[in-house]
Write a protein that holds these residues in place. Sequence first.
Motif, PDB file in Angstrom:
ATOM      1  N   ASN A  52     -24.957  14.868 -11.641  1.00 29.48           N
ATOM      2  CA  ASN A  52     -26.097  14.561 -12.513  1.00 29.48           C
ATOM      3  C   ASN A  52     -25.731  14.443 -13.984  1.00 29.48           C
ATOM      4  OD1 ASN A  52     -27.622  14.787 -10.161  1.00 29.48           O
ATOM      5  ND2 ASN A  52     -28.195  16.901 -10.584  1.00 29.48           N
ATOM      6  N   GLU A  53     -24.456  14.340 -14.284  1.00 34.27           N
ATOM      7  CA  GLU A  53     -24.031  14.270 -15.685  1.00 34.27           C
ATOM      8  C   GLU A  53     -24.133  12.843 -16.215  1.00 34.27           C
ATOM      9  OE1 GLU A  53     -20.301  15.717 -18.513  1.00 34.27           O
ATOM     10  OE2 GLU A  53     -19.994  15.492 -16.360  1.00 34.27           O
ATOM     11  N   PHE A  54     -24.431  12.717 -17.515  1.00 31.44           N
ATOM     12  CA  PHE A  54     -24.445  11.424 -18.201  1.00 31.44           C
ATOM     13  C   PHE A  54     -23.233  11.390 -19.128  1.00 31.44           C
ATOM     14  CE2 PHE A  54     -27.649   7.966 -19.222  1.00 31.44           C
ATOM     15  CZ  PHE A  54     -26.716   7.117 -19.793  1.00 31.44           C
ATOM     16  N   VAL A  55     -22.290  10.511 -18.797  1.00 34.85           N
ATOM     17  CA  VAL A  55     -21.051  10.370 -19.559  1.00 34.85           C
ATOM     18  C   VAL A  55     -20.986   8.964 -20.128  1.00 34.85           C
ATOM     19  CG1 VAL A  55     -18.542  10.182 -19.308  1.00 34.85           C
ATOM     20  CG2 VAL A  55     -19.743  12.107 -18.300  1.00 34.85           C
ATOM     21  N   CYS A  56     -20.626   8.850 -21.403  1.00 35.00           N
ATOM     22  CA  CYS A  56     -20.369   7.547 -22.003  1.00 35.00           C
ATOM     23  C   CYS A  56     -18.893   7.430 -22.358  1.00 35.00           C
ATOM     24  CB  CYS A  56     -21.198   7.349 -23.268  1.00 35.00           C
ATOM     25  SG  CYS A  56     -22.925   6.918 -22.970  1.00 35.00           S
TER      26      CYS A  56
END
Length: 276
Positions: A52-56
């Motif tokens: 569920n992580e948001f990585v850019c």
Amino acid sequence: MAGAPARVTSGLKVQCGIAAPKIEIRDLSKVYKGRNGDTVALQNTDLTILQNEFVCVVGPSGCGKTTLLNIIGGLEASTSGSVKVDGVEVKGPGKERGVVFQQYALFPWKTVQKNVEFGLKLRGLSKQERKEKAEHYLELVGLKDFAHAYPKELSGGMKQRVAIARAYAVQPEVLLMDEPFGALDAQTRAQLQEELLKTWQKEKKTCFFITHDVEEAVILAQRVIIMSARPGRIKEIIDIDIPYPRDQSTKLDPRFISIKNEIWSKVYREYLEVTK
């Protein structure tokens, strides 16, 4: 405290606490063979992305960002190393991974709703199930009233919302996004950033998002991955310790500005390496 440096982490602890690894990238390399010799796009890349992580991901052009996304998506094979999703090695595309590209790739002869239903039909859902899911995700991205329109009748931002709705509709566990807002004007881009964050907070997917825009990376991500100039490697991982929900007013916060400037300076140094 405003002006404090961003935290550089090992990648196993994020704002939401300890979570299980979703994507594990180990010693990954990619070499392209060419007439004028080999091009090393990725070299010995290691990265763990959590559930569920948001990585850019940011970095200079040609640093291997898209190559990395394509390998995670199973669209390309690595030269060496491995990518695992939930402990299973990636050997090709899979229904647990959805991809959104900068180009909308919509079927011009299908309505908005039928475009969203396309992947659902391939998965064998009934006509009623497809309709219900398409309506749900079109409402989520603010396009319920355009269900029966055709792509030629939509703005660029609306087309990209359709592409996002289509990716979400098949309910992938991992959403891979390759500069999805890169071709949009600033106002539309800002609006879609906020809508994407709202959708992510509701749906809780693992998001891997490539961008050239450092400001975009900081407004969206829990962590920003800085890649080095070619050959691409993970140069640094920075926690974005700014609480959600975030919106455009967040960009005026001194903490936001401090983190953005820090990341930009690191990316610019990598750009200078490319131009030497």
